[in-house]
Design a protein around this motif. Structure first.
Motif, PDB file in Angstrom:
ATOM      1  N   ALA A  51     -48.582  -4.988   9.118  1.00 42.87           N
ATOM      2  CA  ALA A  51     -48.185  -5.685  10.346  1.00 42.87           C
ATOM      3  C   ALA A  51     -49.227  -6.705  10.798  1.00 42.87           C
ATOM      4  CB  ALA A  51     -47.930  -4.671  11.459  1.00 42.87           C
ATOM      5  N   VAL A  52     -50.476  -6.548  10.323  1.00 44.59           N
ATOM      6  CA  VAL A  52     -51.544  -7.438  10.799  1.00 44.59           C
ATOM      7  C   VAL A  52     -52.005  -8.427   9.733  1.00 44.59           C
ATOM      8  CG1 VAL A  52     -52.360  -5.757  12.481  1.00 44.59           C
ATOM      9  CG2 VAL A  52     -53.314  -5.741  10.168  1.00 44.59           C
ATOM     10  N   ILE A  53     -51.318  -8.461   8.586  1.00 43.46           N
ATOM     11  CA  ILE A  53     -51.698  -9.425   7.549  1.00 43.46           C
ATOM     12  C   ILE A  53     -50.575 -10.425   7.352  1.00 43.46           C
ATOM     13  CG2 ILE A  53     -53.157  -7.722   6.377  1.00 43.46           C
ATOM     14  CD1 ILE A  53     -51.006  -7.392   4.286  1.00 43.46           C
ATOM     15  N   ASP A  54     -50.886 -11.477   6.660  1.00 40.73           N
ATOM     16  CA  ASP A  54     -49.929 -12.558   6.415  1.00 40.73           C
ATOM     17  C   ASP A  54     -48.788 -12.060   5.530  1.00 40.73           C
ATOM     18  OD1 ASP A  54     -48.570 -14.875   6.042  1.00 40.73           O
ATOM     19  OD2 ASP A  54     -50.182 -15.932   4.977  1.00 40.73           O
ATOM     20  N   HIS A  55     -47.551 -12.231   6.007  1.00 41.79           N
ATOM     21  CA  HIS A  55     -46.392 -11.742   5.261  1.00 41.79           C
ATOM     22  C   HIS A  55     -46.146 -12.526   3.977  1.00 41.79           C
ATOM     23  CE1 HIS A  55     -44.377  -9.539   8.888  1.00 41.79           C
ATOM     24  NE2 HIS A  55     -45.648  -9.237   8.729  1.00 41.79           N
ATOM     25  N   THR A  56     -46.797 -13.656   3.828  1.00 43.13           N
ATOM     26  CA  THR A  56     -46.606 -14.450   2.608  1.00 43.13           C
ATOM     27  C   THR A  56     -47.708 -14.200   1.584  1.00 43.13           C
ATOM     28  OG1 THR A  56     -47.824 -16.326   3.551  1.00 43.13           O
ATOM     29  CG2 THR A  56     -45.428 -16.247   3.918  1.00 43.13           C
ATOM     30  N   SER A  57     -48.662 -13.345   1.922  1.00 44.46           N
ATOM     31  CA  SER A  57     -49.787 -13.103   1.021  1.00 44.46           C
ATOM     32  C   SER A  57     -49.410 -12.138  -0.096  1.00 44.46           C
ATOM     33  CB  SER A  57     -50.974 -12.532   1.806  1.00 44.46           C
ATOM     34  OG  SER A  57     -50.645 -11.251   2.316  1.00 44.46           O
ATOM     35  N   ILE A  58     -50.212 -12.166  -1.158  1.00 48.43           N
ATOM     36  CA  ILE A  58     -49.988 -11.264  -2.291  1.00 48.43           C
ATOM     37  C   ILE A  58     -50.226  -9.815  -1.867  1.00 48.43           C
ATOM     38  CG2 ILE A  58     -50.804 -10.623  -4.596  1.00 48.43           C
ATOM     39  CD1 ILE A  58     -51.502 -13.528  -5.090  1.00 48.43           C
ATOM     40  N   LEU A  59     -51.215  -9.598  -0.994  1.00 47.23           N
ATOM     41  CA  LEU A  59     -51.524  -8.242  -0.532  1.00 47.23           C
ATOM     42  C   LEU A  59     -50.325  -7.606   0.155  1.00 47.23           C
ATOM     43  CD1 LEU A  59     -53.514  -5.949  -0.085  1.00 47.23           C
ATOM     44  CD2 LEU A  59     -54.311  -7.115   1.999  1.00 47.23           C
TER      45      LEU A  59
END
Length: 373
Positions: A316-324
């Protein structure tokens, strides 16, 4: 044939009714007796099926509203013993002529009164054999059941129709009540063949010391319902506090798991569900489980909910488009799939092997033990 149609309708609807009441019935039995009596379940479900059949017999078939609106037939009969006068007036019976006897038995003046008597004979049986009522109580309850049927008809199925399409008849009250009493007295002949209360109680006392899969599952269902209610309440509160629900949903789910499942076990060695069915968390040896074992049991047993909640909180706190974010989603999906397969197989084994300990119980070295006294 109309009667058969009514019974078929009851047979079609009964499975859905049975499905709705199964969990409350199991919960009540486990809470009251610590076990479930097969005889009691059989009697209860057959009693409900009988009531459904009786109810459908007095309201079906349902006519159209337009047809009922055109009726000009009497709405009620308040003269008692009218069926006797109708028998005398319309019956083809000639006592000296044997050929009229069969026609008399088939005539409505005989069939209708007999139907009203036979309708409540099973009711009298259940009241005496299952509910252990006296004849006075049976008399009153049979009358009340009949009155309910008659008022249903008089009200036009509770106001759905503009007028009654069946007659409110005091004779039906008399005959139905008579049927209940007849059923009560006939039951006396078969009572010696039925399990006694003492026998059932003795069996339940033995079974109450055992922790069956269904007893465990009943506690789990209560806990999951409680969990859903608490989680929903917290989400509503978060929404009212103008928080972004998407960002707090997973932390709230984790908090609800701790609040509803973990803390009660740490404090009382029981969740609400366990308390209701008289279970407690113990060690393999029967002592109250230590804190470490309870936490381990919670982490493993509810891992299907805990890990997704943790991963969801991070996601919820990271970029939704990131690989992670994609990796976390894949990990959560694979983990949940594995847990469902492993726990599903473990549960299937448990169903067929009562002595089998579930995986999270073996790994945490805990068991559920009956606390029924």
């Amino acid at each position: 044939m109309v009667y058969l149609f009514d019974i078929k309708m009851a047979m079609i609807i009964f499975p859905f009714v049975a499905l709705l009441i199964t969990f409350p019935v199991l919960l009540w039995h486990y809470h009251r007796f610590g076990a479930v009596s097969r005889w009691s379940i059989l009697m209860l479900y057959s009693f409900i099926f009988y009531l459904m059949c009786a109810y459908f017999l007095i309201i079906l078939p349902l006519p159209s509203v337009a047809e009922v609106a055109k009726l000009t037939t009497p709405k009620y009969n308040l003269q008692p013993l009218m069926f006797v006068r109708q028998f005398i007036k319309y019956s083809p019976l000639q006592v000296t002529n044997i050929h009229t006897w069969i026609a008399t038995i088939k005539s409505p003046t005989v069939i209708q009164p007999l139907f009203n008597v036979f309708l409540t004979i099973p009711f009298g049986f259940y009241l005496r054999a299952y509910f252990r009522k006296s004849w006075r109580q049976t008399l009153l309850m049979a009358f009340c059941l009949s009155l309910f049927f008659e008022l249903t008809q008089l009200s036009g199925d509770y106001g759905f129709y503009p007028r009654p399409y069946r007659l409110f008849d005091v004779d039906d009250l008399l005959l139905n009540t008579t049927g209940g009493i007849v059923g009560f007295w006939l039951t006396g002949w078969v009572l010696p063949l039925l399990p006694t209360s003492e026998h059932i109680t003795e069996r339940l006392q033995i079974q109450s010391r055992q922790v069956s899969t269904f007893r465990h599952a009943t506690a789990l269902v209560v806990d999951l319902i409680s969990l859903a209610m608490v989680n929903s309440g917290l989400l509503i509160f978060a929404s009212l506090a103008r928080l972004t629900v998407e960002s707090v949903a997973q932390p709230i789910a984790l908090f609800a798991l701790i609040l509803v499942i973990l803390l009660p076990q740490l404090a009382w060695h029981q969740t609400l569900g366990m308390r209701l069915v008289h279970l407690k968390v113990t060690t393999v040896g029967g002592e109250l489980a230590p804190t470490k074992a309870i936490i381990t049991r919670w982490l493993i047993g509810y891992s299907m909910f805990i890990l997704p909640a943790v991963i969801g909180s991070i996601a919820a706190v990271i970029d939704h488009t990131s690989i992670l974010y994609s990796i976390l989603g894949a990990v959560m999906f694979i983990y949940v799939a594995i847990v469902i397969i492993v726990f599903g197989l473990d549960l299937m084994i448990d169903l067929f092997r009562p002595s089998h300990a579930l995986l999270f119980e073996r790994w945490s070295k805990t068991r559920l033990q009956s606390s029924y006294a």
